[in-house]
Write a protein that holds these residues in place. Sequence first.
Motif, PDB file in Angstrom:
ATOM      1  N   LEU A 127       3.169 -89.001 -25.935  1.00  0.00           N
ATOM      2  CA  LEU A 127       1.888 -87.780 -26.489  1.00  0.00           C
ATOM      3  C   LEU A 127       0.582 -88.122 -26.787  1.00  0.00           C
ATOM      4  N   ALA A 128       0.061 -89.585 -26.996  1.00  0.00           N
ATOM      5  CA  ALA A 128      -0.562 -89.363 -26.924  1.00  0.00           C
ATOM      6  C   ALA A 128      -2.233 -88.835 -25.718  1.00  0.00           C
ATOM      7  N   GLY A 129      -1.234 -89.757 -24.612  1.00  0.00           N
ATOM      8  CA  GLY A 129      -2.077 -89.539 -23.626  1.00  0.00           C
ATOM      9  C   GLY A 129      -1.944 -87.692 -23.106  1.00  0.00           C
ATOM     10  N   VAL A 130      -1.078 -87.496 -23.425  1.00  0.00           N
ATOM     11  CA  VAL A 130      -1.386 -85.360 -23.041  1.00  0.00           C
ATOM     12  C   VAL A 130      -2.496 -84.958 -24.167  1.00  0.00           C
ATOM     13  N   LYS A 131      -2.190 -85.063 -25.150  1.00  0.00           N
ATOM     14  CA  LYS A 131      -3.823 -84.872 -26.349  1.00  0.00           C
ATOM     15  C   LYS A 131      -4.585 -85.445 -26.000  1.00  0.00           C
ATOM     16  N   LEU A 132      -4.923 -86.608 -25.515  1.00  0.00           N
ATOM     17  CA  LEU A 132      -6.414 -86.645 -25.165  1.00  0.00           C
ATOM     18  C   LEU A 132      -7.015 -86.618 -23.749  1.00  0.00           C
ATOM     19  N   ALA A 133      -6.015 -86.030 -23.490  1.00  0.00           N
ATOM     20  CA  ALA A 133      -6.330 -85.035 -21.503  1.00  0.00           C
ATOM     21  C   ALA A 133      -6.314 -84.087 -21.805  1.00  0.00           C
ATOM     22  N   ARG A 134      -6.108 -83.340 -23.648  1.00  0.00           N
ATOM     23  CA  ARG A 134      -6.242 -81.805 -23.678  1.00  0.00           C
ATOM     24  C   ARG A 134      -4.936 -81.295 -23.356  1.00  0.00           C
ATOM     25  N   GLY A 135      -3.470 -81.524 -23.228  1.00  0.00           N
ATOM     26  CA  GLY A 135      -2.664 -80.202 -22.055  1.00  0.00           C
ATOM     27  C   GLY A 135      -1.864 -80.442 -22.714  1.00  0.00           C
ATOM     28  N   THR A 136      -0.897 -79.458 -22.440  1.00  0.00           N
ATOM     29  CA  THR A 136       0.049 -78.713 -22.893  1.00  0.00           C
ATOM     30  C   THR A 136       1.396 -79.739 -23.104  1.00  0.00           C
ATOM     31  N   VAL A 137       2.158 -80.139 -24.617  1.00  0.00           N
ATOM     32  CA  VAL A 137       3.160 -80.876 -24.801  1.00  0.00           C
ATOM     33  C   VAL A 137       4.297 -80.295 -23.872  1.00  0.00           C
ATOM     34  N   TYR A 138       5.127 -80.314 -23.509  1.00  0.00           N
ATOM     35  CA  TYR A 138       6.675 -79.328 -23.086  1.00  0.00           C
ATOM     36  C   TYR A 138       7.950 -79.741 -22.885  1.00  0.00           C
ATOM     37  N   GLU A 139       8.690 -80.033 -23.690  1.00  0.00           N
ATOM     38  CA  GLU A 139       9.887 -81.265 -24.312  1.00  0.00           C
ATOM     39  C   GLU A 139      10.891 -80.975 -22.837  1.00  0.00           C
ATOM     40  N   LEU A 140      11.260 -82.225 -23.343  1.00  0.00           N
ATOM     41  CA  LEU A 140      12.589 -82.344 -21.415  1.00  0.00           C
ATOM     42  C   LEU A 140      13.399 -82.810 -22.492  1.00  0.00           C
ATOM     43  N   PRO A 141      14.977 -81.797 -23.045  1.00  0.00           N
ATOM     44  CA  PRO A 141      15.995 -82.334 -23.454  1.00  0.00           C
ATOM     45  C   PRO A 141      16.466 -83.563 -22.956  1.00  0.00           C
ATOM     46  N   LEU A 142      17.044 -84.316 -22.765  1.00  0.00           N
ATOM     47  CA  LEU A 142      17.467 -85.531 -22.988  1.00  0.00           C
ATOM     48  C   LEU A 142      18.728 -85.148 -24.031  1.00  0.00           C
ATOM     49  N   LEU A 143      19.995 -85.596 -23.287  1.00  0.00           N
ATOM     50  CA  LEU A 143      21.367 -85.177 -24.416  1.00  0.00           C
ATOM     51  C   LEU A 143      22.352 -86.243 -23.678  1.00  0.00           C
ATOM     52  N   PRO A 144      23.640 -86.356 -24.776  1.00  0.00           N
ATOM     53  CA  PRO A 144      24.387 -87.554 -24.517  1.00  0.00           C
ATOM     54  C   PRO A 144      25.109 -86.805 -23.105  1.00  0.00           C
ATOM     55  N   ALA A 145      25.712 -85.419 -23.713  1.00  0.00           N
ATOM     56  CA  ALA A 145      26.247 -85.162 -22.606  1.00  0.00           C
ATOM     57  C   ALA A 145      26.283 -85.018 -21.197  1.00  0.00           C
ATOM     58  N   ASN A 146      24.954 -85.377 -20.899  1.00  0.00           N
ATOM     59  CA  ASN A 146      24.467 -85.387 -19.700  1.00  0.00           C
ATOM     60  C   ASN A 146      24.064 -86.840 -19.132  1.00  0.00           C
ATOM     61  N   HIS A 147      24.425 -87.999 -20.010  1.00  0.00           N
ATOM     62  CA  HIS A 147      24.022 -89.204 -20.180  1.00  0.00           C
ATOM     63  C   HIS A 147      22.455 -88.983 -20.007  1.00  0.00           C
ATOM     64  N   TYR A 148      21.819 -88.290 -21.007  1.00  0.00           N
ATOM     65  CA  TYR A 148      20.394 -88.619 -21.328  1.00  0.00           C
ATOM     66  C   TYR A 148      19.516 -88.381 -19.874  1.00  0.00           C
ATOM     67  N   TRP A 149      19.867 -87.634 -18.914  1.00  0.00           N
ATOM     68  CA  TRP A 149      19.598 -87.557 -17.445  1.00  0.00           C
ATOM     69  C   TRP A 149      18.628 -85.609 -17.648  1.00  0.00           C
ATOM     70  N   PRO A 150      18.113 -85.971 -16.832  1.00  0.00           N
ATOM     71  CA  PRO A 150      17.080 -84.388 -17.732  1.00  0.00           C
ATOM     72  C   PRO A 150      17.446 -82.613 -16.128  1.00  0.00           C
ATOM     73  N   ASP A 151      17.862 -81.880 -16.906  1.00  0.00           N
ATOM     74  CA  ASP A 151      18.359 -81.377 -16.796  1.00  0.00           C
ATOM     75  C   ASP A 151      17.710 -80.246 -16.971  1.00  0.00           C
ATOM     76  N   PHE A 152      17.036 -80.039 -15.381  1.00  0.00           N
ATOM     77  CA  PHE A 152      15.657 -79.137 -14.809  1.00  0.00           C
ATOM     78  C   PHE A 152      16.241 -77.548 -14.501  1.00  0.00           C
ATOM     79  N   ASP A 153      17.179 -77.697 -14.567  1.00  0.00           N
ATOM     80  CA  ASP A 153      17.431 -75.752 -14.516  1.00  0.00           C
ATOM     81  C   ASP A 153      17.923 -75.556 -15.760  1.00  0.00           C
ATOM     82  N   ALA A 154      18.255 -75.806 -16.813  1.00  0.00           N
ATOM     83  CA  ALA A 154      17.965 -75.508 -18.097  1.00  0.00           C
ATOM     84  C   ALA A 154      16.508 -74.859 -18.427  1.00  0.00           C
TER      85      ALA A 154
END
Length: 385
Positions: A127-154
């Motif tokens: 998070l600190a790196g994105v803030k220092l670059a004045r970027g916008t933070v988006y969350e990439l949810p990682l859930l147990p049901a998907n074995h903590y792998w990102p679901d980009f379609d969601a």
Amino acid sequence: MRSKLLDSIPESYFGKTMGRKLDIGSKPLINTAVGIPDQKVPAEVLETVQSAVQEPANNKYGVFRGKEALKEAIQKFYLDTYGVELDKDEEICILYGTKNGLVNLPLCVIEPGEGVLLPNPGYTDYLAGVKLARGTVYELPLLPANHYWPDFDALDSAVLADTRLIYLNYPSNPTGAVATRAGFDAVVRRFRGTQTKIVHDFAYAAFGFDAKNPSILQSPGAKDVAVEIYSLSKGFNMSGVRIGFAVGNKDIIGALNYYQDHTQVGMWGVVQEAAVSALKLGEPFLETQNAIFRKRRDQVTDFLTETGIPFEPMQGGIFLWLRIPPGYKSEEYVDYLLKTQSILTTPGLPFGSNGDDYIRISLAISDEEIEELLIRLKETAGLYQ
């Protein structure tokens, strides 16, 4: 006096907690909160350091982008370990610890306002790196049901369209989940040819218990879209030495090298020679490390299963992601364990909102401490009923 930009960054959780005074119970402290390897620095590395300190050339300004010997060692290590060929001048950036690369990367490759997807749960200092670059933070949810792998379609299509950088981390800190070659192949196919780039934090590369951990650079076309950041801290027990490297996409590597030309003045030659010595040990040494933690993983997870304390599958890395009892949040349960069992753990909340039902337990402690840890955890089993 702090700038508004610096003030926008939350306090570093580990910076705040390491070395603090603890209010523990009556038992001797077991510290499972920090992932500092408990094995010794390899003897070959220490011998190299002792001789390299005496070399006059190592005590003068060095080449900004690193010694040829180190870049060649990285080349050979990646070819031998992952079958990945690297251009030593365009596809390697030597880092003063991988945290530097992970935090500085957004400043090198995104414009203010552009989006960066950060895993939730995920390593706290992205998070600190994105803030220092004045970027916008988006969350990439990682859930147990998907074995903590990102679901980009969601994800919202507008978020994906605005995303310029995605952080991935496998084996995962804190969840212990791992990536598969097929998973990386799919991610590379999805984002290759788009404006979105990927940084894979490969700090726990050495620790894969059910299969060898793949490098994202093994996927076809990966160098068009991805960089991988590798640490010597964990697998080679060199956390205090502060050295790692980024490899992959030549444009991103070029940007990181350019940034460091202005912010660093060549890494101490002794540290570089130590890294060369470690990398020459290669996979045989890393497999020995892996076997130590595989045995610990098996011992701890078998015990917890028998005891009825729930946890997420630990397939790699050095951390166990333990579910907390009903009625607690992660920070409350950390305090409870510290005061009643003298066990110091890490709350899941600093890793993101999806972590608040968990605590992180490091297995980088002695075998004797693990035995005692399990005895004390058994006393908490009734809280889960």
